[in-house]
Enzyme design. Structure first.
Site, PDB file in Angstrom:
ATOM      1  N   LYS A  78       7.698   0.645  -0.503  1.00 42.58           N
ATOM      2  CA  LYS A  78       8.766  -0.190   0.279  1.00 42.58           C
ATOM      3  C   LYS A  78       8.760  -1.541  -0.242  1.00 42.58           C
ATOM      4  O   LYS A  78       7.652  -2.013  -0.475  1.00 42.58           O
ATOM      5  CB  LYS A  78       8.106   0.154   1.667  1.00 42.58           C
ATOM      6  CG  LYS A  78       9.080  -0.921   2.745  1.00 42.58           C
ATOM      7  CD  LYS A  78       8.326  -0.488   4.014  1.00 42.58           C
ATOM      8  CE  LYS A  78       9.299  -1.141   5.271  1.00 42.58           C
ATOM      9  NZ  LYS A  78       9.062  -0.884   6.554  1.00 42.58           N
ATOM     10  N   SER A 153      12.428   0.639   9.702  1.00 45.92           N
ATOM     11  CA  SER A 153      12.695   0.258   8.709  1.00 45.92           C
ATOM     12  C   SER A 153      12.423   0.609   7.335  1.00 45.92           C
ATOM     13  O   SER A 153      12.969   0.134   6.444  1.00 45.92           O
ATOM     14  CB  SER A 153      12.154  -1.484   8.833  1.00 45.92           C
ATOM     15  OG  SER A 153      10.772  -1.225   8.691  1.00 45.92           O
ATOM     16  N   SER A 177       8.313   2.270  12.361  1.00 45.54           N
ATOM     17  CA  SER A 177       9.245   2.421  10.955  1.00 45.54           C
ATOM     18  C   SER A 177       8.785   3.311   9.882  1.00 45.54           C
ATOM     19  O   SER A 177       9.555   3.547   8.830  1.00 45.54           O
ATOM     20  CB  SER A 177       9.087   1.025  10.241  1.00 45.54           C
ATOM     21  OG  SER A 177      10.170   0.102  10.899  1.00 45.54           O
TER      22      SER A 177
HETATM   23  N1  GLN Z   1      12.422  -0.532  14.924  1.00 43.39           N
HETATM   24  C1  GLN Z   1      11.388  -1.662  15.262  1.00 43.39           C
HETATM   25  C2  GLN Z   1      11.963  -3.091  15.079  1.00 43.39           C
HETATM   26  O1  GLN Z   1      12.958  -3.327  14.904  1.00 43.39           O
HETATM   27  C3  GLN Z   1      10.210  -1.000  14.569  1.00 43.39           C
HETATM   28  C4  GLN Z   1      10.230  -1.538  13.281  1.00 43.39           C
HETATM   29  C5  GLN Z   1       9.108  -1.379  12.394  1.00 43.39           C
HETATM   30  O2  GLN Z   1       8.076  -0.522  12.627  1.00 43.39           O
HETATM   31  N2  GLN Z   1       8.917  -2.337  11.306  1.00 43.39           N
HETATM   32  O3  GLN Z   1      11.219  -3.864  15.347  1.00 43.39           O
END
Ligand code: GLN
Length: 487
Positions: A78, A153, A177
């Site tokens: 990532k 994400s 995420s």
């Molecule tokens: N969807 C969540 C956010 O927008 C989690 C994102 C994540 O785990 N990095 O913060």
């Protein structure tokens, strides 16, 4: 014989060790697939020379008989992990072209284990998002239906694995995420207990929540990768726990006869789509067939996890992202008057809308007069959410439920509605706020034939048990073997 890209990490590693395939061949094969399926938008950077150089080194180890269980297996990271040999952007214009002088601990551990880096994977900007539409560069498409989002994400990571562009990938999970994109693309992913994996070199979003983990096709593969990732990093991450590295594969095959699976009532309320509910119900029945016992439990503050998370995470983000001011990292505005204007213009140009929104919310909830009303209150409820889990784990060994209320939605469907995105995080946020390990494993398909993941949440340091429960499920089912047509 199955194609190279259909092999799991464990299978490919065995073929590499028996020299039926070389690390260079494997690397070339996956690089070619990445290029062929470029339209999915999974990769942000590749570098054939670097990848093949690493593969040659792995082949030398394999030849010398000094290979480990992961030597020569390709992986992609990532783009939130800094890497020396590839640019790192965190999905942001702010860091376009940024080259880190060092590798993140997670990356260096996997490299030391002999894994070959295929490149860097697309993600929501600074990991803020649930759909990958917040990437400053391009959206990522779900290979099961390219008109749909892959989740976020870690959307690029999920798609690279689901579309067989890489046997495995790294992800990060702050509020879901790893788990949510794994669910949306039909793969397996695990977020360990907070503090198990070093955050050194992981570009910080919300430091008290951020945690790295592997994404692959099977629980067995996740166990192999997690064993290489975890372990203390005391000199570089003060929140890394002093808990020795473990072999998470050790109990994969153990019987789950008598395992008490807690089913939280609040995860099955009105917000859960019927198609997802049907898949989760069937998965729970499958667990009963395997000898597990279902226990109804309650996590009464599940709904509160949304406002609590969306106060704490932006608060920490507003602080973490203050370092991007045009001085040390990445982008700097070309035109400005004084220093203050340089900061402002740089941040105006470098950050996308969602990142700006969170910086503003975070700054607001931390400011004088509001701190007590918002931030402090959220911290108190966070503790109560953790206490609810503590209570639940007196009645059960693991907790099971949906990862997300629906299957992956259409690209664009929620892109103008941040709150709709936030609400979709309801089932992954509680474990994040409590710092508990959680995973997603393929459990079937819902509307539009889209994959649905089952979420398993473990007690602190319960990763081996989670992976055991997931592996037994995968031994008895074939959902994790399904693949999107054409890939
Ligand atoms: N969807 C969540 C956010 O927008 C989690 C994102 C994540 O785990 N990095 O913060």
């Amino acid at each position: 014989m199955s194609q190279l890209h259909d092999l799991t990490v464990a299978q490919l590693a065995a073929k590499l060790r028996s020299r039926q395939v070389s690390a260079v061949e494997a690397a070339r094969h996956f690089l070619a697939r990445g290029a062929r399926h470029e339209a999915l938008g999974a990769y942000l950077a590749t570098n054939e020379e670097v990848t093949l150089g690493q593969a040659e080194a792995a082949d030398r180890q394999l030849e010398a008989g000094s290979a480990g269980p992961l030597t020569g297996v390709p992986i992609a990271h990532k783009d939130i992990f800094v890497t020396r040999d590839f640019p790192t952007t965190a999905g942001s214009r702010m860091l376009e072209g940024y080259l880190s002088p060092f590798d993140a601990t997670v990356v260096s551990r996997l490299s030391q284990a002999g894994m070959v880096t295929l490149g860097k994977l697309n993600c929501d900007e600074y990991a803020m998002g649930s759909s990958n539409e917040n990437s400053a560069f391009k959206p990522v498409k779900n290979p099961w239906d390219t008109s749909r989002i892959p989740g976020g994400s870690s959307g690029g990571s999920a798609v690279a694995v689901a579309a067989r562009l890489a046997p495995a990938a790294t992800g990060t999970d702050t509020g879901g995420s790893i788990r949510q994109p794994a669910s949306f693309t039909g793969i397996t992913g695990i977020k360990p207990t907070y503090g198990r994996a070093s955050r050194y070199g992981m570009i910080a979003f919300a430091s008290s929540l951020d945690q790295a983990g592997p994404m692959a096709r099977t629980a067995e593969d996740c166990a192999l990768l997690l064993s290489a990732i975890c372990g203390p990093d005391p000199d570089r991450d003060s929140t890394s726990l002093d808990v020795p590295a473990e072999d998470f594969s050790r109990s994969l095959d153990a019987s789950i006869e008598g395992l008490r699976i807690g089913v939280p009532r609040e995860f099955f309320g009105a917000g859960l789509a019927d198609d997802v509910r049907a898949v989760i119900d069937a998965a729970l029945q499958q667990y009963q067939k395997l000898g597990a016992r279902l226990v109804e439990i309650s996590l009464p503050r599940t709904e509160l996890s949304i406002p609590v998370y969306y106060i704490i995470a932006p608060a920490e983000a507003s602080s973490n992202l203050s370092r991007f001011d045009g001085v040390k990292f990445g982008h700097r505005a070309r035109q400005y008057g004084d220093l203050l204007e340089m900061y402002k213009q740089t941040r105006e140009e470098g950050f996308g809308d969602e990142v700006k929104r969170r910086i503003m919310i975070g700054t607001y909830v931390l400011s004088h007069g509001y701190y007590d009303a918002y931030y402090l209150q959220a911290q108190k409820i966070r503790r109560m959410i953790a206490d609810d889990f503590r209570q639940a784990f007196t009645q059960c060994d693991v907790i099971a439920g949906p990862v997300a209320p629906t299957v992956a939605w259409k690209i664009g469907e929620k892109s103008d509605d941040p709150v709709a995105n936030y609400l979709a995080d309801i089932f992954t946020l509680p474990a994040s706020l409590a710092g508990l390990p959680g995973m997603s494993l393929p459990a079937g398909s819902g509307a539009g034939d889209m994959p649905v993941g089952l979420q398993l949440i473990g007690n602190y340091f319960g990763e081996a048990k989670l992976l055991n429960a997931a592996h037994r499920f995968q031994q008895a089912t074939d959902f994790h073997l399904r693949k999107p047509e054409g890939f």
